[in-house]
Write an enzyme that holds these catalytic residues in place. Structure first.
Site, mmCIF file in Angstrom:
data_model
loop_
_atom_site.group_PDB
_atom_site.id
_atom_site.type_symbol
_atom_site.label_atom_id
_atom_site.label_comp_id
_atom_site.label_asym_id
_atom_site.label_seq_id
_atom_site.Cartn_x
_atom_site.Cartn_y
_atom_site.Cartn_z
ATOM 1 N N SER A 93 59.141 37.276 43.284
ATOM 2 C CA SER A 93 58.066 37.122 42.294
ATOM 3 C C SER A 93 58.602 36.533 40.985
ATOM 4 O O SER A 93 59.799 36.630 40.687
ATOM 5 C CB SER A 93 57.427 38.482 42.004
ATOM 6 O OG SER A 93 57.008 39.089 43.203
ATOM 7 N N ALA A 94 57.696 35.960 40.201
ATOM 8 C CA ALA A 94 58.068 35.432 38.879
ATOM 9 C C ALA A 94 58.444 36.602 37.966
ATOM 10 O O ALA A 94 57.795 37.657 38.012
ATOM 11 C CB ALA A 94 56.907 34.662 38.276
#
Ligand code: SAM
Length: 213
Positions: free
Chosen positions: A61-62
């Protein structure tokens, strides 16, 4: 620019954006090397605030999404946490740092080779309070339940009942609901009652499994 400097710059930018608000979360982001959780070919992008491919069509994920989830979960030292969707192990490592010294993260991943790689990544970075399991996390992980906090890193069609049952009372759960474009919900269990709050739009890979897509 040296990689440590890139990490500091990302943390500063997440603080300015109001994504990182608390000292413990800042410390965890500064201490966990994201470059150790991604394929070597993407190392130059380790501190870009973006998801990156990790194999099996899945992503790490970011950083801003992980920061948002850590802040909204209101994590405390020594809690027992369940993560659904281990991926690279990075998000679990960040949470594990925040809940040190006696907290424990249990995380479950459906892809065996991602789970094995995550175990290796956690070992390489000397994170000892994460237990990685292989299986269908849409059913939760009953053997270590109940959990103070549960968070899901993939989008569910609806909130799986086993996850509600495996949450402590009081307890909090964060879960994206919908398709790839989904809504992040915060569930709070208190005195047997469930309160559900919309925490805005987001994008996640799908939760696959018995209670998944
Ligand atoms: N938290 C991860 C990280 O830091 O790298 C990113 C997770 S990735 C966005 C979502 C993960 O959920 C994928 O690795 C995917 O294989 C996994 N997943 C999807 N359905 C699942 C299920 N039913 N049980 C366990 N893992 C699942």
């Amino acid at each position: 620019m040296k990689i440590d400097e890139k990490r500091k710059n990302l943390v500063e930018s997440l603080k300015k954006q109001g994504r990182i608000k608390t000292k413990e979360i800042e410390k965890a982001f500064l201490e966990i090397p994201r470059e150790e959780f991604i394929p070597p070919i993407f190392k130059q992008y380790a501190y870009s605030d973006t998801p990156l491919e990790i194999g099996q069509g899945q992503t790490i994920s970011a950083p801003h999404m992980i920061a948002i989830m850590c802040e909204e979960l209101d994590l405390k030292k020594d809690q027992k946490i369940l993560e659904i969707g281990t991926g690279s192990g990075y998000h679990a490592a960040i949470v594990a740092k925040i809940i040190e010294p006696n907290g424990q993260v249990y995380t479950i991943e459906r892809h065996k080779n991602l789970a094995e790689k995550a175990k290796q990544n956690l070992k390489n970075t000397n994170i000892k309070n994460v237990t990685v399991e292989i299986g269908d996390g849409s059913e939760g992980l009953a053997k270590y339940a109940p959990y103070d906090r549960i968070y899901v890193t993939c989008a569910a069609p609806s909130i799986p009942q086993p996850l509600i049952e495996q949450l402590k009372d009081p307890g909090k759960m964060l879960i994206p609901v919908g398709g790839t474009i989904c809504t992040l919900y915060l569930l709070e269990k208190n005195n047997g009652k469930i309160k559900k709050e919309n925490h805005g739009g987001c994008a996640f890979v799908p939760l696959i499994g018995k209670y998944g897509h």
